[in-house]
Design an enzyme around this catalytic site. Structure first.
Site, PDB file in Angstrom:
ATOM      1  N   LYS A 188      27.599  39.960  33.161  1.00 49.24           N
ATOM      2  CA  LYS A 188      28.293  41.110  33.732  1.00 49.24           C
ATOM      3  C   LYS A 188      29.778  41.021  33.436  1.00 49.24           C
ATOM      4  CE  LYS A 188      29.427  42.794  38.309  1.00 49.24           C
ATOM      5  NZ  LYS A 188      29.354  42.552  39.714  1.00 49.24           N
TER       6      LYS A 188
ATOM      7  N   LYS B 201      29.420  35.922  35.255  1.00 51.30           N
ATOM      8  CA  LYS B 201      30.137  37.093  35.756  1.00 51.30           C
ATOM      9  C   LYS B 201      31.621  36.900  35.467  1.00 51.30           C
ATOM     10  CE  LYS B 201      31.188  39.719  39.923  1.00 51.30           C
ATOM     11  NZ  LYS B 201      30.840  39.960  41.326  1.00 51.30           N
TER      12      LYS B 201
END
Ligand code: PBG
Length: 306
Positions: A230, A177
């Site tokens: 992400k 992330k």
């Protein structure tokens, strides 16, 4: 001749939930996305399941008065999130419910971890996250999804879940992330922006590619069932790398800012919304994502058919 498929069965639908009844509060920076109260979240979940979407991911928007430094509200079994999980599982048992494990919706500091003297304390945060994950499993979550990026939290959550008999609750880890500008609209939706500082000490540097593999390997070794990259579109190289690296399913999150960009341009008449939606989702699949979290899930499923 087409090499890549896109189907509703590959989509996970994120839903923002809020207190009250018959609440459908628009989010300004995400046209077409709403904060839904429990009753309407259940309706939306039913509609998604009908369209062939196998899972929803829930994010609670909480009032400031329940937020504190240690995210106490995240342990409340009668809180907004657990009761919504329960209501959705009662109404649509076949739909998988994924819950977010991170402190930011519950934290007065707006950080994913515990803050002391301006620093995030990793291990104290992991303890809090474990309690949160357990509360979510008890409410009926099928998968918990740690999005906090603390070190060691996947293994710790796995042990706590197993120790309490939740051996069948899976872990979808936000493994790679990045510290991204594309989360802005999400923080509007939850009113969860950090009150001070930024998330650079725990989220990844967008310049790093090899580090993603290190993060992913650690999470798989700790017991992650699915690993996620992400954001999605600016990180297709990372999705492709991760797909080659691990045997577990790979998820990608087309985040709020990616959605907002397409919607804003479409609203201005500069992009064809439907075409841009399908092209970006297909590109994310082509890069190697087995599944995609996307705010377009319902509209994409409507276009694609069940
Ligand atoms: C925080 C969290 C964020 C998102 C999902 N979980 C934002 C952040 O890290 O600040 C972003 C999702 C999106 O932008 O759509 N735990």
């Amino acid at each position: 001749m087409r090499e890549t498929t896109l189907a509703p069965s590959q989509l996970i639908y994120p839903l923002f939930i809020c207190e009250g009844r018959r609440q459908r509060v628009p989010i300004k920076s995400m046209p077409g996305v709403f904060r839904l109260s429990r009753d309407l979240a259940v309706k939306e979940a039913k509609a998604a399941a009908k369209l062939g979407i196998p899972a929803v991911a829930l994010f609670p928007a909480l009032p400031d008065r329940v937020k504190d430094r240690v995210a106490t509200e995240s342990l409340n079994p009668r809180g907004l999130l657990p009761t919504t999980v329960n209501a959705i599982k009662q109404a649509v048992p076949e739909l998988a419910v994924v819950t977010d494990v991170a402190m930011d919706p519950y934290s007065s500091d707006g950080h994913d971890g515990y803050v002391e003297k301006g620093r995030i304390l990793n291990d104290r945060s992991v303890e809090i996250l474990c309690g949160m994950a357990l509360c979510q499993a008890e409410a009926g979550a099928d998968m918990v999804a740690p999005s906090d990026m603390m070190d060691g939290r996947v293994g710790a959550i796995r042990r706590v879940l197993d120790g309490s008999g939740f051996t069948e609750v899976g872990i979808l880890s936000y493994a790679a992330k990045y510290c991204s500008a594309f989360y802005g609209p999400f923080r509007d939706a939850l009113d969860s922006a950090p009150r001070s500082g930024d998330k650079k000490t725990y989220q990844m540097d967008p310049a790093n590619r090899r580090e993603a593999l290190r993060e992913v390997r650690l999470d798989v070794a700790e017991g992650a069932d699915i690993v996620m990259v992400k954001p999605a579109l600016p990180y297709l190289d990372v999705i492709a790398d991760v797909r080659r690296e691990v045997a577990v399913p790979v998820a990608a999150y087309q985040v709020s800012g990616e959605y907002a960009m397409i919607m804003a341009a479409a609203k201005a008449g500069w992009l064809d919304e439907k075409a841009a939606m399908l092209e970006t989702l297909t590109a994310i699949r082509r890069a190697g994502a087995d599944m995609i979290l996307t705010y377009f899930a319902r509209r994409a499923a409507e276009v694609l058919g069940g």
